[in-house]
Design an enzyme around this catalytic site. Structure first.
Site, short mmCIF file in Angstrom:
data_model
loop_
_atom_site.label_atom_id
_atom_site.label_comp_id
_atom_site.label_asym_id
_atom_site.label_seq_id
_atom_site.Cartn_x
_atom_site.Cartn_y
_atom_site.Cartn_z
N GLY A 71 7.40 5.02 7.75
CA GLY A 71 6.46 6.12 8.01
C GLY A 71 6.77 6.75 9.36
O GLY A 71 7.90 6.65 9.86
N GLU B 21 10.88 1.47 9.64
CA GLU B 21 11.76 2.61 9.31
C GLU B 21 10.97 3.86 9.65
O GLU B 21 10.01 4.19 8.95
CB GLU B 21 12.12 2.58 7.82
CG GLU B 21 12.85 1.35 7.36
CD GLU B 21 14.25 1.23 7.94
OE1 GLU B 21 14.81 2.25 8.37
OE2 GLU B 21 14.75 0.10 8.00
N CYS C 54 13.52 11.80 5.44
CA CYS C 54 13.75 11.36 6.82
C CYS C 54 15.20 11.58 7.24
O CYS C 54 15.51 11.63 8.42
CB CYS C 54 13.36 9.91 6.97
SG CYS C 54 14.19 8.87 5.76
N LYS D 40 0.84 -1.20 0.00
CA LYS D 40 0.00 0.00 0.00
C LYS D 40 0.88 1.26 0.00
O LYS D 40 1.69 1.44 0.89
CB LYS D 40 -0.90 0.03 1.25
CG LYS D 40 -2.00 1.10 1.13
CD LYS D 40 -2.70 1.35 2.43
CE LYS D 40 -2.08 2.46 3.23
NZ LYS D 40 -2.04 3.78 2.57
N THR E 203 6.78 7.67 13.44
CA THR E 203 7.05 6.86 14.63
C THR E 203 5.76 6.44 15.33
O THR E 203 5.64 5.29 15.78
CB THR E 203 7.99 7.65 15.58
OG1 THR E 203 9.24 7.81 14.90
CG2 THR E 203 8.24 6.93 16.89
N ALA E 204 4.77 7.33 15.41
CA ALA E 204 3.51 6.98 16.09
C ALA E 204 2.80 5.86 15.33
O ALA E 204 2.29 4.91 15.95
CB ALA E 204 2.61 8.21 16.19
N THR E 205 2.80 5.92 14.00
CA THR E 205 2.17 4.85 13.20
C THR E 205 2.95 3.55 13.40
O THR E 205 2.34 2.47 13.52
CB THR E 205 2.15 5.20 11.69
OG1 THR E 205 1.74 6.55 11.55
CG2 THR E 205 1.22 4.31 10.92
N GLU F 252 10.04 15.82 15.37
CA GLU F 252 10.27 15.82 13.93
C GLU F 252 9.27 16.78 13.26
O GLU F 252 8.07 16.61 13.43
CB GLU F 252 10.07 14.41 13.37
CG GLU F 252 10.43 14.32 11.90
CD GLU F 252 10.11 12.97 11.28
OE1 GLU F 252 9.04 12.41 11.58
OE2 GLU F 252 10.92 12.50 10.46
#
Ligand code: NAD
Length: 485
Positions: A229, A251, A285, A176, A231-233, A387
């Site tokens: 993606g 990552e 990133c 996806k 960090t929270a995800t 970030e």
């Protein structure tokens, strides 16, 4: 090759509508106008994709390396043949300059397939001999059906960086792209079809993270997830995948230090630092958003850096003269402007930038922003810890190597770090002590696809690149054969 008004999913070798028959809007961030509609896929589409992948797995996993090479290399060639169309689609979808899509994003997507097409021909395993007793040898077997989920900042570049190794070692994939930049992933489906990739080997599901993305993570037959993606995800995905014992490669975000010593090659450093600060509008990133400068050259650096930053032209991504294009979305622009307000409340002095740019004509609803340089902030404030992922950097002076190291390591992130110095001993000493997965000395973003890529701390778990990716996408099995008696 064109972006259609409505994108489709690519499942079992067919371009199909989502089960819901619902679509949502995908605006072009440089104009704010509708670019195309995106399928609002859900777990039913994912279930179809997983079934197609399972069906394709026995034949694909048994295909000989030269035959697999041929197909993957044909996909690589297909990307190159369609470079112009893919680059244009990428720029219209993400807001990045066309010259950048043409010179970096799409060529790298080509290289990803080319690299792993050849790498799987060289992949080998080890043997451990127990003298006069037994021999152990290791099998590296494909996992089965794996999930690949990617972000919007380097759309086709990162999508293919996951898919290519997964396919190369014999897995079938349900992938996806980000809902912010779905177009080139859709076009990749057409290239795969033309290259003769058997139906079901790669399935591309369009949609948002909560429905389509999460359904991939939660599907019991998807045995491994490679995710890039926020960090929270990543934390959310880990919490869903861990109890099901899925293999996970994460990552995640970064807040990378760019550490500048007085003894560096000054001109090269300033030029590269402008790129490492504002390349792709700071939406890489690996961008160095915290710039630490040895005190004795702080003012000299500030002058030279600001002079170059002020020459950056922000504008239409399709115009070759634009150094920077639009930000990826109106929502992202708002988030960054909010960060600027936070920085001001924290006491930042805005040396340049800080504001939205309003362009005229057909770009009046585009999401543009000035490259922004801040100074005077505490190293522990939100601006230096969170970030921002936009064209915003902070400048902070340091006196000693020890102080620079402490500041550089002083966040929860640990993706990359850059050091500028001509002192070889210092470079090695610092590289060893920096809490980062990637350290650049006197350069930035130099990439060899064989090297391990990934972060420590909140920047991720696991490594991509070269053999690391191929090991992630395979299960190791030890076979011990006794022959002593
Ligand atoms: P994001 O986490 O919002 O989304 C990434 C992908 O995850 C998208 O495809 C999204 O649809 C999907 N997703 C969202 N919620 C999900 C869920 N609950 N389950 C499954 N999938 C879900 O990130 P983004 O805003 O697209 O990308 C920016 C972030 O990516 C930044 O933090 C950046 O640092 C990071 N990034 C990291 C690297 C790296 O190599 N470490 C590279 C590029 C970007």
């Amino acid at each position: 090759m064109k972006i259609p008004a409505k994108l489709s999913n690519y499942i079992g070798g067919k371009f199909v509508a989502p089960h819901t028959k619902q679509y949502f809007d995908n605006p072009n961030p440089s104009t704010g106008k509708l670019l195309c509609k995106i399928p609002d896929s859900d777990k039913r589409d994912v279930a179809k994709a997983v079934a197609a992948a399972e069906k394709a797995f026995p034949a694909w996993s048994k295909l000989s390396p030269p035959k697999r090479f041929k197909i993957l290399n044909d996909i690589a060639e297909g990307i190159l043949t369609n470079l112009d169309a893919l680059a244009k689609a990428e720029s219209m979808d993400s807001g990045k300059p066309l010259w950048l899509s043409k010179s970096v994003d799409i060529p790298r997507a080509h290289q990803n397939f080319q690299f792993f097409a050849t790498a799987q021909m060289q992949f080998s395993t080890g043997a451990h001999h127990m003298r006069e007793e037994a021999i152990n040898y290791t099998l590296r077997q494909p996992i089965g059906v794996v999930g690949c989920i990617s972000p919007w900042n380097l759309p086709l570049y990162l999508f293919t960086w996951k898919i290519a190794p997964a396919l190369a070692v014999g897995n079938c994939v349900v992938a996806k792209p980000s809902e912010i930049t779905p177009c080139t992933a859709y076009l990749l489906g057409q290239i795969c079809e033309k290259a003769g990739l058997p139906p079901g080997v790669l399935n591309i599901i369009q949609g948002n993270g909560q429905n389509a993305g999460q359904a991939i993570v939660e599907h019991p037959k998807v045995k491994a997830i490679s995710f890039t993606g926020g960090t929270a995800t990543g934390a959310r995905i880990a919490s869903l995948a861990a109890p099901k014992f899925k293999k996970l490669s994460l990552e995640l975000g970064g807040k990378n230090p760019n550490i500048i010593f007085a003894d560096c090659d000054f001109n090269k450093m300033v030029k590269t630092s402008v790129g490492s600060s504002f390349g792709n509008n700071g939406q890489i990133c690996l961008c160095g958003s915290r710039i630490y400068i040895e005190e004795k050259i702080y003012d000299k650096f500030k002058r030279a850096f600001l002079k170059q930053v002020k020459t950056l032209k922000v504008g239409d991504p399709l115009n070759v003269k634009s150094n920077l294009g639009a930000l990826s979305s109106a929502g992202h622009l708002e988030k960054i402007l909010n960060h600027i307000e936070i920085a001001k409340e924290e006491g930042a002095k805005v040396l340049t930038g800080g504001k939205q740019i309003k362009l005229g004509g057909k770009f009046s609803k585009g999401s543009y922003m000035e490259p922004t340089v801040l100074e005077g902030l505490d190293i522990n404030c939100r601006t230096n810890q969170e970030e921002i992922f936009g064209p915003v950097v902070t400048l902070t002076p340091f006196k000693t190597e020890a102080a620079a190291l402490k500041m550089a390591n002083g966040t929860n992130y640990g993706l990359s770090a850059t050091i500028w110095t001509s002192d070889l001993n210092r470079a090695h000493r610092m590289a060893e002590k920096l809490e980062a997965g990637i350290v650049w000395v006197n350069c930035w973003l130099k990439r060899d696809l064989r090297t391990p890529f990934g972060g420590v701390k909140n920047s991720g778990v696991g490594r991509e690149g070269g053999w690391e990716a191929m090991r992630f996408f395979t299960e190791a099995k030890n076979v011990c054969v006794a022959y002593g008696e």
